[in-house]
Write a protein that holds these residues in place. Structure first.
Motif, PDB file in Angstrom:
ATOM      1  N   ARG A 157     -22.353 -15.292 -11.896  1.00 41.51           N
ATOM      2  CA  ARG A 157     -22.713 -13.906 -12.187  1.00 41.51           C
ATOM      3  C   ARG A 157     -21.462 -13.047 -12.306  1.00 41.51           C
ATOM      4  O   ARG A 157     -21.344 -12.223 -13.217  1.00 41.51           O
ATOM      5  N   GLN A 158     -20.516 -13.233 -11.374  1.00 40.64           N
ATOM      6  CA  GLN A 158     -19.278 -12.458 -11.436  1.00 40.64           C
ATOM      7  C   GLN A 158     -18.492 -12.780 -12.697  1.00 40.64           C
ATOM      8  O   GLN A 158     -17.919 -11.892 -13.331  1.00 40.64           O
ATOM      9  N   ALA A 159     -18.449 -14.059 -13.070  1.00 35.74           N
ATOM     10  CA  ALA A 159     -17.720 -14.461 -14.275  1.00 35.74           C
ATOM     11  C   ALA A 159     -18.339 -13.822 -15.521  1.00 35.74           C
ATOM     12  O   ALA A 159     -17.624 -13.358 -16.418  1.00 35.74           O
ATOM     13  N   LYS A 160     -19.678 -13.750 -15.605  1.00 35.02           N
ATOM     14  CA  LYS A 160     -20.342 -13.123 -16.746  1.00 35.02           C
ATOM     15  C   LYS A 160     -20.029 -11.636 -16.810  1.00 35.02           C
ATOM     16  O   LYS A 160     -19.764 -11.079 -17.878  1.00 35.02           O
ATOM     17  N   MET A 161     -20.061 -10.989 -15.650  1.00 31.91           N
ATOM     18  CA  MET A 161     -19.802  -9.547 -15.622  1.00 31.91           C
ATOM     19  C   MET A 161     -18.366  -9.246 -16.033  1.00 31.91           C
ATOM     20  O   MET A 161     -18.110  -8.297 -16.775  1.00 31.91           O
ATOM     21  N   GLU A 162     -17.416 -10.052 -15.592  1.00 33.32           N
ATOM     22  CA  GLU A 162     -16.018  -9.839 -15.967  1.00 33.32           C
ATOM     23  C   GLU A 162     -15.818 -10.106 -17.452  1.00 33.32           C
ATOM     24  O   GLU A 162     -15.015  -9.445 -18.106  1.00 33.32           O
ATOM     25  N   LYS A 163     -16.544 -11.067 -18.002  1.00 30.90           N
ATOM     26  CA  LYS A 163     -16.427 -11.390 -19.422  1.00 30.90           C
ATOM     27  C   LYS A 163     -16.939 -10.237 -20.278  1.00 30.90           C
ATOM     28  O   LYS A 163     -16.378  -9.929 -21.335  1.00 30.90           O
ATOM     29  N   ARG A 164     -18.015  -9.577 -19.825  1.00 35.17           N
ATOM     30  CA  ARG A 164     -18.569  -8.433 -20.558  1.00 35.17           C
ATOM     31  C   ARG A 164     -17.691  -7.204 -20.417  1.00 35.17           C
ATOM     32  O   ARG A 164     -17.835  -6.252 -21.160  1.00 35.17           O
TER      33      ARG A 164
END
Length: 172
Positions: A157-164
């Motif tokens: 979840r953190q990786a997705k948020m940082e990617k966005r």
């Protein structure tokens, strides 16, 4: 089907302990038979002392396994205690290694002679190696094989948020 896991563990322990007992008897009797046949009963005090000293850890471990892991039954056949798990990781696994390595060393001593007792020195050497690598791993902060410290892995979840491009949430 009450206590199915306990009954399964008890059956597994009984099978493994019986197998180990028979293998121990076979290996030790083979040692005495081959030493008597091949070397015409030339047991010296040194060879007897080496046998007693270096086979004692295997026998002690087997006795410990018997005491801790042999299932206990009531007189009517009901299971009282299944015993400790003989398939456990860690120290139990290391003790099985000692038992099996000692079997091999006793066999080689019976076939080739007393010089093969030196093979038993692999066990303490491996213990020192394992302790050293554990110590350096803990001291180094659990680095990878190249010695580079591993960063804390982010959750998916953190990786997705940082990617966005989302901002990280600040907690108070």
């Amino acid at each position: 089907m009450a206590q199915k896991a306990t009954k399964t563990l008890a059956a597994s322990n009984t099978s493994r302990l019986n197998q180990t007992l028979y293998l121990t008897l076979f290996i030790h009797l083979l040692y005495w038979a081959l030493r008597g046949i091949l070397y015409r009963s030339t047991f010296t005090r040194r060879s007897l002392l080496l046998y007693l000293l270096l086979s004692a850890p295997q026998l002690a471990i087997q006795f410990l396994f018997e005491r801790q892991s042999r299932p206990v039954l009531t007189p009517d056949g009901a299971l009282t205690r299944a015993g400790e798990d003989l398939e456990a990781k860690g120290l139990t696994e290391y003790m099985w290694d000692v038992v099996y390595w000692t079997y091999g060393v006793i066999f080689f001593v019976a076939v080739t002679g007393d010089w093969a007792w030196w093979l038993w020195s692999v066990i303490p050497a491996y213990s020192v190696y394992a302790a050293w690598t554990t110590y350096t791993g803990m001291r180094g902060g659990y680095t990878d094989a190249a010695g580079v410290p591993q960063p804390q892995a982010a959750s998916k979840r953190q990786a997705k948020m940082e990617k966005r491009g989302d901002k990280k949430v600040a907690y108070r």
